[in-house]
Motif scaffolding. Structure first.
Motif, short mmCIF file in Angstrom:
data_model
loop_
_atom_site.label_atom_id
_atom_site.label_comp_id
_atom_site.label_asym_id
_atom_site.label_seq_id
_atom_site.Cartn_x
_atom_site.Cartn_y
_atom_site.Cartn_z
N THR A 150 -15.44 47.76 -20.93
CA THR A 150 -16.56 46.85 -20.13
C THR A 150 -17.67 47.73 -19.83
OG1 THR A 150 -15.28 47.14 -18.31
CG2 THR A 150 -15.04 44.97 -19.29
N VAL A 170 -9.70 46.07 -23.21
CA VAL A 170 -10.86 46.48 -23.75
C VAL A 170 -12.11 47.19 -22.90
CG1 VAL A 170 -10.58 45.04 -25.90
CG2 VAL A 170 -11.93 44.35 -24.07
N LYS A 177 -20.11 53.36 -14.16
CA LYS A 177 -20.58 51.95 -14.68
C LYS A 177 -20.05 50.96 -13.50
CE LYS A 177 -16.45 50.68 -17.30
NZ LYS A 177 -15.80 49.64 -16.19
N SER A 198 -15.87 57.24 -17.06
CA SER A 198 -16.03 56.06 -17.72
C SER A 198 -16.02 54.97 -16.64
CB SER A 198 -15.19 55.71 -18.85
OG SER A 198 -13.85 55.45 -18.25
N CYS A 199 -15.54 55.32 -15.14
CA CYS A 199 -15.24 54.39 -14.42
C CYS A 199 -16.26 54.20 -13.25
CB CYS A 199 -14.02 54.26 -13.75
SG CYS A 199 -13.05 53.97 -15.08
N THR A 217 -11.70 46.34 -16.10
CA THR A 217 -12.41 46.02 -15.16
C THR A 217 -13.36 45.08 -15.24
OG1 THR A 217 -11.91 48.27 -14.61
CG2 THR A 217 -13.87 47.30 -13.15
N ASP A 235 -6.02 46.96 -31.87
CA ASP A 235 -7.34 47.69 -31.71
C ASP A 235 -7.96 47.37 -33.00
OD1 ASP A 235 -8.20 50.02 -29.84
OD2 ASP A 235 -9.53 49.63 -31.62
N LEU A 236 -9.30 47.11 -32.76
CA LEU A 236 -10.30 46.81 -33.76
C LEU A 236 -10.40 48.12 -34.72
CD1 LEU A 236 -13.51 45.34 -32.21
CD2 LEU A 236 -11.92 44.36 -33.58
N GLU A 293 -7.39 59.23 -15.08
CA GLU A 293 -7.49 60.12 -16.53
C GLU A 293 -7.04 61.37 -16.01
OE1 GLU A 293 -11.10 59.79 -19.18
OE2 GLU A 293 -11.16 57.53 -18.58
N GLY A 316 -7.67 52.32 -25.63
CA GLY A 316 -8.26 53.38 -25.08
C GLY A 316 -7.46 53.84 -24.00
N TYR A 317 -8.18 54.71 -22.91
CA TYR A 317 -7.45 55.37 -22.08
C TYR A 317 -6.57 54.60 -21.15
CZ TYR A 317 -10.19 59.46 -23.14
OH TYR A 317 -10.88 60.38 -23.75
N VAL A 318 -6.92 53.35 -20.91
CA VAL A 318 -5.86 52.25 -20.02
C VAL A 318 -4.87 51.71 -21.21
CG1 VAL A 318 -6.09 50.09 -19.04
CG2 VAL A 318 -7.75 52.06 -18.41
N ARG A 334 -17.43 60.85 -21.11
CA ARG A 334 -18.24 60.07 -20.78
C ARG A 334 -19.20 60.31 -19.23
NH1 ARG A 334 -14.60 54.81 -22.10
NH2 ARG A 334 -12.97 56.06 -21.53
N LYS A 369 -8.13 54.52 -36.04
CA LYS A 369 -7.39 54.78 -35.04
C LYS A 369 -5.93 54.10 -35.09
CE LYS A 369 -7.91 54.48 -29.89
NZ LYS A 369 -8.96 54.06 -28.88
N GLU A 385 -6.45 47.89 -13.26
CA GLU A 385 -5.75 49.14 -13.43
C GLU A 385 -6.38 50.22 -12.68
OE1 GLU A 385 -2.80 50.00 -14.97
OE2 GLU A 385 -3.10 51.68 -13.66
N1 LIG Z 1 -10.55 54.90 -18.37
C1 LIG Z 1 -10.18 54.67 -17.06
O1 LIG Z 1 -9.54 55.69 -16.57
C2 LIG Z 1 -9.84 53.61 -16.56
C3 LIG Z 1 -9.02 53.41 -15.33
C4 LIG Z 1 -9.14 51.91 -14.86
C5 LIG Z 1 -9.73 51.08 -15.45
N2 LIG Z 1 -10.33 51.08 -16.66
C6 LIG Z 1 -10.75 49.98 -17.32
O2 LIG Z 1 -10.37 49.66 -18.52
C7 LIG Z 1 -11.02 49.13 -19.49
C8 LIG Z 1 -10.81 49.79 -20.68
O3 LIG Z 1 -11.25 51.36 -20.50
P1 LIG Z 1 -10.71 52.46 -21.22
O4 LIG Z 1 -11.50 53.68 -20.71
O5 LIG Z 1 -9.41 52.50 -21.72
O6 LIG Z 1 -11.84 52.21 -22.73
P2 LIG Z 1 -11.85 52.67 -23.80
O7 LIG Z 1 -13.44 52.75 -24.25
O8 LIG Z 1 -11.10 54.21 -23.90
O9 LIG Z 1 -10.99 52.01 -25.02
C9 LIG Z 1 -11.50 50.36 -25.29
C10 LIG Z 1 -10.66 50.08 -26.63
O10 LIG Z 1 -10.81 48.74 -26.82
C11 LIG Z 1 -11.06 48.67 -28.44
N3 LIG Z 1 -11.69 47.28 -28.64
C12 LIG Z 1 -12.90 46.85 -28.06
N4 LIG Z 1 -12.97 45.44 -28.53
C13 LIG Z 1 -11.90 45.26 -29.14
C14 LIG Z 1 -11.35 44.14 -29.57
N5 LIG Z 1 -12.28 43.10 -29.66
N6 LIG Z 1 -9.91 43.81 -30.05
C15 LIG Z 1 -9.09 44.99 -30.08
N7 LIG Z 1 -9.83 46.04 -29.43
C16 LIG Z 1 -11.12 46.28 -29.08
C17 LIG Z 1 -11.82 49.81 -28.69
O11 LIG Z 1 -11.84 50.01 -30.09
C18 LIG Z 1 -11.30 50.88 -27.95
O12 LIG Z 1 -10.10 51.52 -28.67
C19 LIG Z 1 -12.39 49.15 -19.02
O13 LIG Z 1 -12.94 47.88 -18.33
C20 LIG Z 1 -12.53 50.15 -17.84
O14 LIG Z 1 -13.48 50.10 -16.80
C21 LIG Z 1 -10.46 52.36 -17.30
#
Ligand SMILES: NC(=O)c1ccc[n+]([C@@H]2O[C@H](COP(=O)([O-])OP(=O)(O)OC[C@H]3O[C@@H](n4cnc5c(N)ncnc54)[C@H](O)[C@@H]3O)[C@@H](O)[C@H]2O)c1
Length: 445
Positions: A86, A84, A269, A265-266, A121, A30-31, A158, A9-11, A334, A35, A154
């Protein structure tokens, strides 16, 4: 170094691409097979500056690969990042099912000593749960492979994710293991001026640090939004107050911009999850509860102002809206405040034409299909094409092209010269001079 990043994902994708950029061998897992296939072709599935160039470059140079198979990644990797999602469970706590699924799979697949890095997170104590799950799966295999589970939250934003990752304010490494500290210090050295900005601490301390950071930022925003609502009642311009307090170095200018609520997304939640953590400890999170309440109210401010101006029944009224993403620089919608404004207008009988520089594809999948099918919501390819026949322009996300628009065009094409500015981008005095009816957040109109 040989790295696997689970979750793109974004992270996860930014993490994988940035480590590859520094010369590491990275495999991203990734699952989502579709993608993964797109990323293999060098296509970037999200909007984030610099990523679209980094993916093909690192793929071509053989440093970045994509797979749906963690077992394949385990054939080569020594360091595994869990990145992944949360998302909140029904009670607001962080849903750890994806993290724990990855932990189990890691126990089932690692081949040699491994450092497992939790970048998602996660609540305090998750590291212990991940460790127990990996150990349990290893035992079932009859294997005794050395591993460490560490926390490395992290802090990227974004919209500036690659820049933040490449030059972080700090990198937090939560572990007591000398081995893991050495390896992580080495991995991050090129990003942190040879580790000047690496902070080592306990695993639980690192887990809590991430929540405390987001809760603090959400608190600053909500405090300012509360001041803005009070300012409106007192005929005070909150922007003057913002300058007045931001110039105090103890307060600073960051995160004190009044607006139409935080989304993304952060913050939403993570504040919810921290509240839930506090409740589980029989602790009353009075400040966090107030932050949540204030933000929920703030996300209604634009809708309230629109209804105060046009009435509760918006039938026959048409609106132009700029900005769908939860903030500039991303296509992420989100918890975006735009969703609340759109829902209010459409449910009150009005119609909207909206524009966003990057989030319009996301809007087509994120927003209810019936809004589009019924013609209540249209998207315009150009920012000025939203204006025709609109009773007002609503600014929700302060993308750069919206900050200094051509007000002559606005005046010509809007049906009524009314602007609701959810981000206080325009000068009320100039708006008055140009003959616009203007409503900001916490300002004299
Ligand atoms: N988005 C942000 O700006 C940001 C910043 C800091 C921390 N975080 C934290 O980082 C984590 C990820 O956030 P995000 O925004 O990147 O999430 P996201 O939803 O954009 O991406 C999550 C990815 O994980 C994949 N996934 C889920 N289960 C899986 C598995 N079992 N095996 C393989 N892949 C799997 C999904 O298909 C998806 O592509 C969260 O805990 C979030 O709180 C996010």
């Amino acid at each position: 170094m040989k790295i696997a990043v689970v979750g793109t994902g974004y992270v996860g994708l930014v993490t994988g691409a940035c480590f590859a950029e520094m010369g590491n061998q990275v495999i991203c897992v990734d699952l989502d097979a579709e993608k993964v296939e797109r990323m293999r072709q060098g296509e970037c599935p999200i909007y984030e500056a610099s990523l679209p160039e980094m993916l093909p470059r690192n793929i071509e140079e053989g440093r970045l690969r994509f797979t749906t198979s963690l077992a394949e990644a385990a054939e080569t990797a020594d360091i595994f990042f869990i990145a992944v999602g949360t998302n909140p469970a029904a009670d607001g706590s962080a849903d750890l099912s994806a993290v724990m699924a990855v932990a189990r799979q890691l126990g089932e697949t690692i081949q040699r000593p491994a450092i497992i890095v939790d970048k998602s997170t996660v609540p305090v104590g998750t590291g212990e749960k991940v460790e127990a799950t990996v150990l349990d799966a290893l035992k079932k295999r009859g294997e005794n492979i050395e591993f460490e589970v560490i926390s490395n939250p992290e802090f990227l934003k974004e919209g500036a994710a690659v820049a933040d990752f490449m030059k972080p304010d700090r990198v937090i490494i939560g572990t007591d293991s000398e081995w893991a500290r050495d390896v992580m210090g080495q991995l991050y050295a090129p990003f942190t001026a040879k580790n000047d900005r690496v902070l080592y601490m306990g695993r639980r301390d690192a887990e809590m640090t991430k929540y405390a950071a987001n809760a603090m930022l959400a608190t600053k925003i909500s405090f300012m939004n509360e001041m803005a609502s009070l300012a409106e009642k007192l005929d005070v311009d909150i922007e003057q107050v913002r300058h007045g307090i931001g110039s105090d170095p103890r307060i600073g200018y960051s995160f004190i911009y009044p607006g139409c609520g935080y989304g993304g997304s952060c913050f939403p939640k993570d504040v919810k999850a921290l509240i839930q953590t506090a409740r589980e400890q029989d602790f009353d999170p009075a400040i966090l509860d107030a932050v949540e309440r204030r933000n929920a109210a703030q996300k209604q401010r634009l809708s309230e102002k629109i209804s105060a101006r046009f009435g509760n029944d918006l039938t026959g009224h048409h609106f132009a809206l700029w900005g769908l993403a939860f903030k500039p620089g991303t296509d992420d919608m989100r918890e975006a405040p735009s969703k609340e404004v759109l829902a209010h207008i459409i449910q009150s009988g009005g119609t909207v034409t909206a524009h966003d520089p990057e989030a319009m594809d996301m809007a087509r999948t994120e927003l209810p299909a019936e809004w589009f099918e019924s013609g209540r919501l249209k998207l315009a390819e150009h920012q000025y094409d939203v204006l025709d026949g609109a009773d007002a322009l609503i600014l929700v996300t302060e993308w750069k092209p919206y900050r200094q628009p051509d007000f002559d065009t606005l005046a010509e094409r809007l049906k009524q010269k009314i602007i609701f500015d959810g981000r206080n981008q325009y000068d009320p005095a100039l708006m008055k001079k140009l003959g616009f009816e203007y409503q900001g957040i916490g300002r004299k109109n």
